[in-house]
Design a protein around this motif. Structure first.
Motif, PDB file in Angstrom:
ATOM      1  N   LEU A  27      23.108 -11.751  20.898  1.00 19.27           N
ATOM      2  CA  LEU A  27      24.503 -11.390  21.039  1.00 19.27           C
ATOM      3  C   LEU A  27      25.444 -12.646  20.512  1.00 19.27           C
ATOM      4  CD1 LEU A  27      25.241  -7.796  21.947  1.00 19.27           C
ATOM      5  CD2 LEU A  27      24.373  -8.025  20.635  1.00 19.27           C
ATOM      6  N   THR A  28      26.038 -12.025  19.847  1.00 26.98           N
ATOM      7  CA  THR A  28      27.368 -13.980  19.115  1.00 26.98           C
ATOM      8  C   THR A  28      28.386 -13.203  20.412  1.00 26.98           C
ATOM      9  OG1 THR A  28      28.263 -12.841  17.600  1.00 26.98           O
ATOM     10  CG2 THR A  28      26.051 -13.493  17.137  1.00 26.98           C
ATOM     11  N   LYS A  29      29.598 -13.986  20.006  1.00 32.29           N
ATOM     12  CA  LYS A  29      30.723 -13.604  21.028  1.00 32.29           C
ATOM     13  C   LYS A  29      31.616 -12.686  20.574  1.00 32.29           C
ATOM     14  CE  LYS A  29      31.465 -18.164  22.197  1.00 32.29           C
ATOM     15  NZ  LYS A  29      32.530 -19.721  22.509  1.00 32.29           N
ATOM     16  N   GLN A  30      31.605 -12.453  19.068  1.00 36.02           N
ATOM     17  CA  GLN A  30      31.889 -11.463  18.415  1.00 36.02           C
ATOM     18  C   GLN A  30      31.719  -9.989  18.461  1.00 36.02           C
ATOM     19  OE1 GLN A  30      32.259 -12.138  13.665  1.00 36.02           O
ATOM     20  NE2 GLN A  30      33.999 -11.107  13.680  1.00 36.02           N
ATOM     21  N   GLU A  31      30.555  -9.967  18.815  1.00 37.14           N
ATOM     22  CA  GLU A  31      29.041  -9.040  18.559  1.00 37.14           C
ATOM     23  C   GLU A  31      29.547  -7.977  19.955  1.00 37.14           C
ATOM     24  OE1 GLU A  31      26.362  -9.483  15.929  1.00 37.14           O
ATOM     25  OE2 GLU A  31      25.666 -10.311  17.427  1.00 37.14           O
ATOM     26  N   VAL A  32      30.426  -9.398  21.404  1.00 37.36           N
ATOM     27  CA  VAL A  32      30.222  -9.172  22.578  1.00 37.36           C
ATOM     28  C   VAL A  32      31.517  -8.430  22.762  1.00 37.36           C
ATOM     29  CG1 VAL A  32      30.277  -9.766  24.811  1.00 37.36           C
ATOM     30  CG2 VAL A  32      28.362 -10.069  23.446  1.00 37.36           C
ATOM     31  N   ARG A  34      33.583  -7.030  20.487  1.00 36.88           N
ATOM     32  CA  ARG A  34      32.809  -5.795  19.599  1.00 36.88           C
ATOM     33  C   ARG A  34      33.090  -4.602  19.876  1.00 36.88           C
ATOM     34  NH1 ARG A  34      34.150  -6.594  13.947  1.00 36.88           N
ATOM     35  NH2 ARG A  34      36.010  -8.414  13.522  1.00 36.88           N
ATOM     36  N   GLU A  35      31.689  -5.040  20.731  1.00 33.29           N
ATOM     37  CA  GLU A  35      31.241  -3.720  21.633  1.00 33.29           C
ATOM     38  C   GLU A  35      32.009  -3.319  22.644  1.00 33.29           C
ATOM     39  OE1 GLU A  35      27.746  -2.328  21.701  1.00 33.29           O
ATOM     40  OE2 GLU A  35      27.431  -2.770  19.827  1.00 33.29           O
ATOM     41  N   ARG A  37      35.011  -3.723  22.956  1.00 35.30           N
ATOM     42  CA  ARG A  37      37.004  -3.814  22.109  1.00 35.30           C
ATOM     43  C   ARG A  37      36.877  -2.109  22.999  1.00 35.30           C
ATOM     44  NH1 ARG A  37      37.458  -2.439  15.814  1.00 35.30           N
ATOM     45  NH2 ARG A  37      35.128  -4.084  16.197  1.00 35.30           N
ATOM     46  N   TYR A  72      39.154 -10.975  16.970  1.00 37.09           N
ATOM     47  CA  TYR A  72      37.997 -10.187  17.005  1.00 37.09           C
ATOM     48  C   TYR A  72      37.667  -8.428  17.505  1.00 37.09           C
ATOM     49  CZ  TYR A  72      34.679 -14.696  17.286  1.00 37.09           C
ATOM     50  OH  TYR A  72      34.056 -15.623  17.133  1.00 37.09           O
TER      51      TYR A  72
END
Length: 120
Positions: A27-32, A34-35, A37, A72
């Motif tokens: 996962l990217t930082k953004q995906e982490v 967002r998960e 959030r 993010y």
């Protein structure tokens, strides 16, 4: 695979083992973020400052700035920056060069040479 599109039953065991061993994509930082959030927002709601949240992420090797964290967590996508002035000016000049002027359009075909009989 046989020519008629049939497969040996042994292929199921091979495919099952390959699927069980398959690792999920990284996962990217953004995906982490967002998960997580809802968890981050809950921590903020309990009074946890952003720097403490960033320290928790950094302990796991995920470093970012406070503004990156805020972006993010934003519900709306990031704003697209308008083009730089120089590139906008170049695009306008290119468009102006591509479109003939109104005078050039008027003088391209003299009005007295156009007849309605030729159109029919």
């Amino acid at each position: 695979m046989a020519k008629n599109g049939t497969y040996s039953p042994d292929i199921i065991a091979t495919l099952r083992a390959a699927l069980d061993a398959a690792a999920p994509p990284l996962l990217t930082k953004q995906e982490v973020v967002r998960e997580l959030r809802n968890n981050v927002r809950a921590a903020r709601g309990r009074g946890c400052p952003d720097q403490q949240i960033l320290d928790i992420f950094a302990a796991q090797g995920i470093t970012m700035t406070p503004s990156t964290l805020r972006s993010y967590l934003a519900d709306k996508p990031a704003r697209v920056k308008p083009p730089r002035k120089a590139s906008a000016l170049a695009a306008a000049q290119e468009l102006k060069a591509a479109v003939p002027s109104e005078d050039a359009i008027r003088t391209a075909v003299p009005a007295d040479t156009v007849s309605l009989e030729a159109v029919e």
